[in-house]
Design an enzyme around this catalytic site. Structure first.
Site, PDB file in Angstrom:
ATOM      1  CG  MET A  12     -10.792 -48.156  10.197  1.00 43.09           C
ATOM      2  SD  MET A  12      -9.373 -49.155   9.696  1.00 43.09           S
ATOM      3  CE  MET A  12      -9.603 -50.621  10.682  1.00 43.09           C
ATOM      4  NE  ARG A  71     -19.360 -63.192  26.571  1.00 41.82           N
ATOM      5  CZ  ARG A  71     -18.192 -62.596  26.830  1.00 41.82           C
ATOM      6  NH1 ARG A  71     -17.714 -62.622  28.064  1.00 41.82           N
ATOM      7  NH2 ARG A  71     -17.507 -61.987  25.880  1.00 41.82           N
ATOM      8  CE  LYS A  83     -20.095 -66.446  39.007  1.00 34.91           C
ATOM      9  NZ  LYS A  83     -19.474 -65.864  37.822  1.00 34.91           N
ATOM     10  N   GLY A 138     -11.258 -63.591  33.156  1.00 30.39           N
ATOM     11  CA  GLY A 138     -10.589 -64.614  33.967  1.00 30.39           C
ATOM     12  C   GLY A 138     -11.111 -64.664  35.396  1.00 30.39           C
ATOM     13  CB  THR A 177     -15.805 -66.936  35.930  1.00 32.52           C
ATOM     14  OG1 THR A 177     -16.653 -65.825  35.645  1.00 32.52           O
ATOM     15  CG2 THR A 177     -16.640 -68.156  36.248  1.00 32.52           C
TER      16      THR A 177
HETATM   17  C1  R5P Z   1     -20.629 -67.060  31.583  1.00 35.17           C
HETATM   18  O1  R5P Z   1     -21.761 -67.502  31.708  1.00 35.17           O
HETATM   19  C2  R5P Z   1     -19.591 -67.741  30.767  1.00 35.17           C
HETATM   20  O2  R5P Z   1     -19.849 -69.124  30.660  1.00 35.17           O
HETATM   21  C3  R5P Z   1     -18.209 -67.529  31.372  1.00 35.17           C
HETATM   22  O3  R5P Z   1     -18.168 -68.129  32.661  1.00 35.17           O
HETATM   23  C4  R5P Z   1     -17.882 -66.054  31.483  1.00 35.17           C
HETATM   24  O4  R5P Z   1     -18.067 -65.412  30.250  1.00 35.17           O
HETATM   25  C5  R5P Z   1     -16.446 -65.880  31.933  1.00 35.17           C
HETATM   26  O5  R5P Z   1     -16.194 -64.514  32.055  1.00 35.17           O
HETATM   27  P1  R5P Z   1     -14.984 -63.973  32.930  1.00 35.17           P
HETATM   28  O6  R5P Z   1     -13.749 -64.719  32.496  1.00 35.17           O
HETATM   29  O7  R5P Z   1     -14.939 -62.513  32.585  1.00 35.17           O
HETATM   30  O8  R5P Z   1     -15.288 -64.194  34.367  1.00 35.17           O
END
Ligand code: R5P
Length: 310
Positions: free
Chosen positions: A35, A93, A190, A222, A224
């Site tokens: 790889m 991130r 949140k 997904g 968030t």
């Molecule tokens: C976080 O600060 C980013 O802007 C996104 O809200 C986050 O990466 C979304 O992650 P997930 O879909 O796992 O909740």
């Protein structure tokens, strides 16, 4: 100008090349049996202005390594200028130390890209704008908002619409889109009241009787967006849609979105869509080929990139 594509998102690279009426440079980007990445550029690039198109998406480490090896090959082949075109910049991130003895991996990746030979970077909707400062070479950070705004207007109209940031970190991005559409802004805040307690979603702004468009840079699990959609409906919103620049959509995310209260999720093709994404009715893809292609064209002709967003 020469365009070179890694393997992370060939369809986008081909669409960019079509927009620019150019061909992709012939190159072999493949693997040894263990790889290791192996690259050979099959055309002369001496003295050329070369753009390497590669998102550092899943598998993030393999795609990053492919990018680095391509940059090294081009540098050693005497390309005049090498632009790393990274529609989705992975590792973004990890842009700060969340605790003691943790890395700032976004900075490490910026160092690797520079050391490998990039003269400049073209990317889109960086998770945090200040990541540009992690590079000591020029970085052009394009925005998906000018692509999303007309799509929202055409498909949803602007009446009774509110743009919503799903967290406090995304407010500036969401505000820019709200301003472009001339609609109000709301924010989902949140919060975990105490360790071990479930998250509380506080909605800041008036969403009762309104349709909401959540706008984020990344959808990964997904969680968030799906939780934010529930919170907005709980506050009286009449329907929730989502626009997201980078569809990371890792394991389980597509099913979560399909089963969620979201009416529709729109993501760009900065990351190559899996078959699961393509066949899910609730998810729609918008191409950034024209936007990225225009960015490349303007860098090549030394004209303004920021005026793309006026
Ligand atoms: C976080 O600060 C980013 O802007 C996104 O809200 C986050 O990466 C979304 O992650 P997930 O879909 O796992 O909740």
């Amino acid at each position: 100008m020469k365009l070179l594509a890694g393997n992370s998102n060939r369809p986008l690279a081909e669409a960019i090349a079509a927009y620019l009426r150019a061909n992709l440079t012939s190159a072999t980007v493949q693997r040894f049996n263990d790889m290791e990445v192996w690259v050979e550029i099959n055309e002369n690039v001496r003295g050329e202005d070369v753009f390497v198109i590669q998102s550092t998406s899943y598998p993030a480490n393999d795609n990053l390594m492919e990018l680095l090896v391509c940059l090294d090959a081009l540098r050693r082949a005497s390309a005049k200028r090498i632009t790393a075109v990274i529609p989705y910049f992975g590792y973004a991130r990890q842009d700060r130390k969340p605790g003691p003895r943790t890395p700032i991996s976004a900075k490490l990746v910026a160092n690797l890209i520079t050391t490998a030979g990039a003269s400049r970077v073209l990317t889109m909707d960086l998770h945090a704008g200040q990541i540009q400062g992690f590079f000591d070479i020029p970085v052009d950070n394009l925005y998906a908002a000018p692509l999303f705004a007309p799509d929202i207007e055409n498909n949803l109209g602007a009446d009774d619409l509110v743009i919503v940031s799903p967290d406090v970190g995304g407010v500036a991005r969401a505000r820019a889109l709200a301003k472009r559409l001339d609609v109000p802004l709301a924010i989902v805040d949140k919060r975990r009241e105490r360790a071990g307690a479930s998250e509380v979603m506080n909605v800041i702004g008036d969403v009762a009787g309104k349709r909401c468009v959540l706008f984020d840079d990344i959808i990964d699990s997904g969680g968030t967006l799906c939780n934010a959609a529930d919170a907005l409906l709980g506050e009286g919103s009449t329907g929730v849609y989502a626009y997201v620049t980078h569809g990371v959509l890792s394991a389980g995310a597509v099913a979560r979105v399909a089963a969620s209260s979201l009416e529709q999720l729109v993501v760009t093709d900065s990351i190559r869509a899996t078959e699961g994404v393509r066949v899910t009715e609730k998810i729609r893809l918008l191409s950034v080929a024209q936007l990225m292609g225009e960015g490349i064209s303007r860098i090549s002709s030394e004209s303004s990139v920021s005026s793309l967003f006026d």
